[in-house]
Design a protein around this motif. Structure first.
Motif, PDB file in Angstrom:
ATOM      1  N   THR A  82      15.406  40.102  39.892  1.00 47.71           N
ATOM      2  CA  THR A  82      16.819  40.240  39.517  1.00 47.71           C
ATOM      3  C   THR A  82      17.349  38.972  38.883  1.00 47.71           C
ATOM      4  N   VAL A  83      17.015  37.827  39.481  1.00 47.93           N
ATOM      5  CA  VAL A  83      17.497  36.543  38.969  1.00 47.93           C
ATOM      6  C   VAL A  83      16.930  36.271  37.578  1.00 47.93           C
ATOM      7  N   LYS A  84      15.641  36.542  37.391  1.00 48.99           N
ATOM      8  CA  LYS A  84      15.010  36.306  36.099  1.00 48.99           C
ATOM      9  C   LYS A  84      15.641  37.170  35.007  1.00 48.99           C
ATOM     10  N   ALA A  85      15.960  38.416  35.354  1.00 44.57           N
ATOM     11  CA  ALA A  85      16.589  39.313  34.387  1.00 44.57           C
ATOM     12  C   ALA A  85      17.991  38.823  34.023  1.00 44.57           C
ATOM     13  N   ALA A  86      18.741  38.366  35.039  1.00 46.05           N
ATOM     14  CA  ALA A  86      20.096  37.874  34.794  1.00 46.05           C
ATOM     15  C   ALA A  86      20.072  36.612  33.935  1.00 46.05           C
ATOM     16  N   LEU A  87      19.135  35.725  34.219  1.00 44.14           N
ATOM     17  CA  LEU A  87      19.013  34.497  33.430  1.00 44.14           C
ATOM     18  C   LEU A  87      18.619  34.800  31.988  1.00 44.14           C
ATOM     19  N   ALA A  88      17.710  35.750  31.815  1.00 40.44           N
ATOM     20  CA  ALA A  88      17.293  36.136  30.467  1.00 40.44           C
ATOM     21  C   ALA A  88      18.466  36.704  29.676  1.00 40.44           C
ATOM     22  N   GLN A  89      19.325  37.454  30.353  1.00 43.32           N
ATOM     23  CA  GLN A  89      20.489  38.041  29.683  1.00 43.32           C
ATOM     24  C   GLN A  89      21.466  36.947  29.248  1.00 43.32           C
ATOM     25  N   ILE A  90      21.705  35.987  30.123  1.00 38.85           N
ATOM     26  CA  ILE A  90      22.611  34.889  29.780  1.00 38.85           C
ATOM     27  C   ILE A  90      22.045  34.095  28.609  1.00 38.85           C
ATOM     28  N   LYS A  91      20.762  33.798  28.660  1.00 40.80           N
ATOM     29  CA  LYS A  91      20.131  33.034  27.582  1.00 40.80           C
ATOM     30  C   LYS A  91      20.222  33.785  26.256  1.00 40.80           C
ATOM     31  N   THR A  92      19.936  35.080  26.283  1.00 42.11           N
ATOM     32  CA  THR A  92      19.982  35.886  25.058  1.00 42.11           C
ATOM     33  C   THR A  92      21.383  35.878  24.455  1.00 42.11           C
ATOM     34  N   GLU A  93      22.395  36.061  25.294  1.00 41.78           N
ATOM     35  CA  GLU A  93      23.774  36.083  24.807  1.00 41.78           C
ATOM     36  C   GLU A  93      24.190  34.720  24.266  1.00 41.78           C
ATOM     37  N   CYS A  94      23.827  33.650  24.982  1.00 41.89           N
ATOM     38  CA  CYS A  94      24.213  32.300  24.547  1.00 41.89           C
ATOM     39  C   CYS A  94      23.499  31.880  23.273  1.00 41.89           C
ATOM     40  N   ASP A  95      22.328  32.437  23.051  1.00 42.75           N
ATOM     41  CA  ASP A  95      21.565  32.089  21.849  1.00 42.75           C
ATOM     42  C   ASP A  95      22.119  32.743  20.588  1.00 42.75           C
ATOM     43  N   ILE A  96      23.061  33.670  20.737  1.00 37.27           N
ATOM     44  CA  ILE A  96      23.608  34.368  19.561  1.00 37.27           C
ATOM     45  C   ILE A  96      24.365  33.398  18.664  1.00 37.27           C
ATOM     46  N   ASP A  97      25.334  32.693  19.234  1.00 37.71           N
ATOM     47  CA  ASP A  97      26.093  31.708  18.467  1.00 37.71           C
ATOM     48  C   ASP A  97      26.982  30.895  19.409  1.00 37.71           C
ATOM     49  N   LEU A  98      27.671  29.902  18.858  1.00 34.98           N
ATOM     50  CA  LEU A  98      28.527  29.024  19.657  1.00 34.98           C
ATOM     51  C   LEU A  98      29.682  29.765  20.326  1.00 34.98           C
ATOM     52  N   PRO A  99      30.360  30.717  19.653  1.00 36.00           N
ATOM     53  CA  PRO A  99      31.422  31.452  20.340  1.00 36.00           C
ATOM     54  C   PRO A  99      30.953  32.135  21.620  1.00 36.00           C
ATOM     55  N   HIS A 100      29.760  32.692  21.617  1.00 35.59           N
ATOM     56  CA  HIS A 100      29.234  33.313  22.839  1.00 35.59           C
ATOM     57  C   HIS A 100      29.028  32.272  23.930  1.00 35.59           C
ATOM     58  N   ARG A 101      28.570  31.076  23.526  1.00 34.53           N
ATOM     59  CA  ARG A 101      28.391  30.014  24.510  1.00 34.53           C
ATOM     60  C   ARG A 101      29.733  29.524  25.048  1.00 34.53           C
ATOM     61  N   CYS A 102      30.713  29.424  24.160  1.00 33.80           N
ATOM     62  CA  CYS A 102      32.056  29.011  24.592  1.00 33.80           C
ATOM     63  C   CYS A 102      32.638  30.011  25.584  1.00 33.80           C
ATOM     64  N   LEU A 103      32.433  31.305  25.300  1.00 32.97           N
ATOM     65  CA  LEU A 103      32.953  32.345  26.190  1.00 32.97           C
ATOM     66  C   LEU A 103      32.275  32.268  27.551  1.00 32.97           C
ATOM     67  N   ALA A 104      30.963  32.056  27.543  1.00 32.92           N
ATOM     68  CA  ALA A 104      30.247  31.921  28.808  1.00 32.92           C
ATOM     69  C   ALA A 104      30.729  30.698  29.567  1.00 32.92           C
ATOM     70  N   GLY A 105      30.916  29.597  28.837  1.00 34.14           N
ATOM     71  CA  GLY A 105      31.379  28.370  29.481  1.00 34.14           C
ATOM     72  C   GLY A 105      32.760  28.509  30.088  1.00 34.14           C
ATOM     73  N   SER A 106      33.641  29.221  29.417  1.00 33.76           N
ATOM     74  CA  SER A 106      35.006  29.402  29.941  1.00 33.76           C
ATOM     75  C   SER A 106      35.055  30.388  31.099  1.00 33.76           C
ATOM     76  N   ASN A 107      33.944  31.074  31.338  1.00 35.46           N
ATOM     77  CA  ASN A 107      33.866  32.008  32.466  1.00 35.46           C
ATOM     78  C   ASN A 107      32.915  31.494  33.558  1.00 35.46           C
ATOM     79  N   LYS A 108      32.895  30.158  33.693  1.00 36.31           N
ATOM     80  CA  LYS A 108      32.214  29.472  34.799  1.00 36.31           C
ATOM     81  C   LYS A 108      30.693  29.636  34.788  1.00 36.31           C
ATOM     82  N   ALA A 109      30.116  29.765  33.606  1.00 34.90           N
ATOM     83  CA  ALA A 109      28.661  29.896  33.538  1.00 34.90           C
ATOM     84  C   ALA A 109      27.963  28.630  34.026  1.00 34.90           C
ATOM     85  N   TYR A 110      28.527  27.456  33.687  1.00 36.67           N
ATOM     86  CA  TYR A 110      27.846  26.216  34.073  1.00 36.67           C
ATOM     87  C   TYR A 110      27.780  26.035  35.590  1.00 36.67           C
ATOM     88  N   PRO A 111      28.900  26.137  36.315  1.00 34.58           N
ATOM     89  CA  PRO A 111      28.792  25.969  37.778  1.00 34.58           C
ATOM     90  C   PRO A 111      27.880  26.997  38.438  1.00 34.58           C
TER      91      PRO A 111
END
Length: 465
Positions: A82-111
């Motif tokens: 489950t964890v590996k699948a969730a991490l893969a999904q986050i990585k795939t979304e963040c790899d799309i472009d900077l706006p996707h990374r910004c959105l993830a960052g503003s939704n507490k992805a880093y902590p």
């Protein structure tokens, strides 16, 4: 500076367009984008994804991915699959472009990811997946990392030295948090990152992936690219890497293991160029066999564009030492530089490095000037100016090289002017503001007409009380 809005504000307007004006998702999104752009809003941080508005709710996939992983953490059931699948999904979304990374960052992805890293310290495979996801998230968002994270990641790299894949992933992630972020660079250096990186390089001198990542990370520590900081510590960091970590010895030893790998060798040469910031460092590179390696490498790989660029760049740097300068000329460096510039005429960076290297070799040394002209160096410089008229860096270095060639050897003025140098230098003067001083100096020493401004006449005057 343009104003920005949150993702929620943008999404709310899209939903409003769909509900109140009966627009399709695509029409509503285009209308919202046009509305905000007309108001001067910067939308570079906004995800403009139609799929987020085609179903119920407006939860973006990247937000859902972070929420999914957060739920796994809260449940306490760290199921690897489950964890590996969730991490893969986050990585795939963040790899799309900077706006996707910004959105993830503003939704507490880093902590969330940082907390998971701490929980997975004993599982190297999952930890590597988590670090990869962090790399994707932090690419272009180094502000997300705090002091606690810097201390943790430095110690984690130190403790993970035996794991090749995890080491490579950690070095990449740390490097990304230092790009355009002077505060992070200094904080990492204070945590002894330099010694840790050299230790990793020493332990994995045969791993191409780690060697390239460590080289890139060391270079980033010497960058001065943060516009928010008026004065960084790029020079100090370069000195520390050499003086305190004995980096030149380690890097040159590593070079000997990759003489057949032009990609890795190029990274190593580029790193040496960044570290040779003092006269004695240039001499040390030559004394440890770096100059001979450089000559052999360029001779055998003349047609490889990337390696030629880095080889000439390193030659340009270490030629700042007068003893090394003479050694380069005696070893056939001028012929190699001229040959590479002729082979790669269309490449502006090779032309820039070549002009700079020839200019450095010619400075205040008439015998070197004679060698350069004999080898046709003035011809490839002029040819570079003709081909790269719009590249300011090429024009600047070319003007400096031509000036150095004739400053103490006026007999070379006519051969250079016959190639059309005066018109090219005047064109560079007119088109590129940062070439002004170099162009004027070149025109003056070539005996051409040039308008020189007398800034101070040295007249005495009364000292006012």
């Amino acid at each position: 500076m343009a104003k920005r809005i949150t993702q929620k504000t943008f999404d709310d307007v899209v939903c409003e367009n769909m509900q109140e004006f009966d627009m399709s998702a695509e029409e509503a999104l285009q209308e919202a984008e046009q509305q905000f752009l007309a108001q001067g809003i910067d939308l570079s941080n906004i995800v403009k994804d139609i799929s987020s508005h085609t179903g119920e709710g407006t939860t973006h996939p990247v937000v859902a991915a972070v929420q999914n992983l957060s739920g796994v953490l809260d449940s306490g059931d760290i199921d690897p699959t489950t964890v590996k699948a969730a991490l893969a999904q986050i990585k795939t979304e963040c790899d799309i472009d900077l706006p996707h990374r910004c959105l993830a960052g503003s939704n507490k992805a880093y902590p969330v990811l940082f907390k998971l890293c701490q929980k997975l310290s004993s599982d190297k495979e999952l930890l590597k997946c988590c670090v990869d996801a962090l790399s994707s998230l932090l690419n272009g968002q180094p502000d997300l990392v705090d002091q606690t994270g810097i201390e943790y990641f430095t110690n984690l790299l130190k403790d993970s030295e035996e794991s090749e894949e995890l080491c490579e992933a950690l070095v990449r992630m740390i490097r990304l948090t230092c790009v355009m972020h002077e505060k992070n660079r200094q904080a990492y250096v204070e945590q002894n990152l330099i010694s840790v990186l050299i230790s990793v390089l020493t332990a994995h001198q045969k791993s191409a992936g780690i060697v390239k990542e460590v080289c890139f990370a060391l270079r980033v520590l010497t960058f001065d690219d943060d516009p928010r900081v008026p004065f960084g510590k790029a020079h100090e960091h370069a000195k520390m890497i050499v003086a305190e970590a004995n980096a030149l010895k380690v890097i040159l030893e590593t070079c000997n293991g990759f003489t057949g790998d032009v990609a890795v060798l190029g990274e190593l040469f580029a790193t040496l160029s960044k570290l040779a910031v003092r006269n004695e460092f240039c001499q040390e590179i030559a004394d440890r066999g770096g100059l001979q390696l450089l000559m052999t490498t360029l001779t055998e790989n003349m047609h490889h564009q990337g390696l030629a660029k880095h080889s000439i760049g390193l030659m340009r740097t270490i030629a700042g030492n007068d003893n090394v300068k003479a050694a380069i000329v005696n070893a056939g460096g001028v012929e190699l530089i001229v040959g590479a510039m002729g082979t790669h005429q269309a490449q502006p960076q090779i032309c820039e490095n070549g002009c700079a290297a020839l200019g450095t070799l010619a400075l205040r040394l008439p015998p070197h000037c004679a060698k350069i002209v004999k080898c046709g160096g003035h011809e490839v410089i002029i040819q570079g100016m003709k081909i790269h008229k719009d590249v300011s860096a090429v024009q600047k270095q070319a003007c400096m090289a031509l000036r150095n060639l004739v400053a103490r050897t006026r007999e070379y003025c006519d051969p250079i002017l016959e190639l059309g140098a005066e018109g090219l230098i005047n064109l560079a003067y007119q088109q590129h503001k940062d070439c002004t001083d170099e162009a004027k100096s070149a025109l003056r020493d070539l005996g051409c007409k040039v308008d020189l401004i007398e800034r101070w006449k040295g007249e005495r005057g009364e000292i006012s009380q």
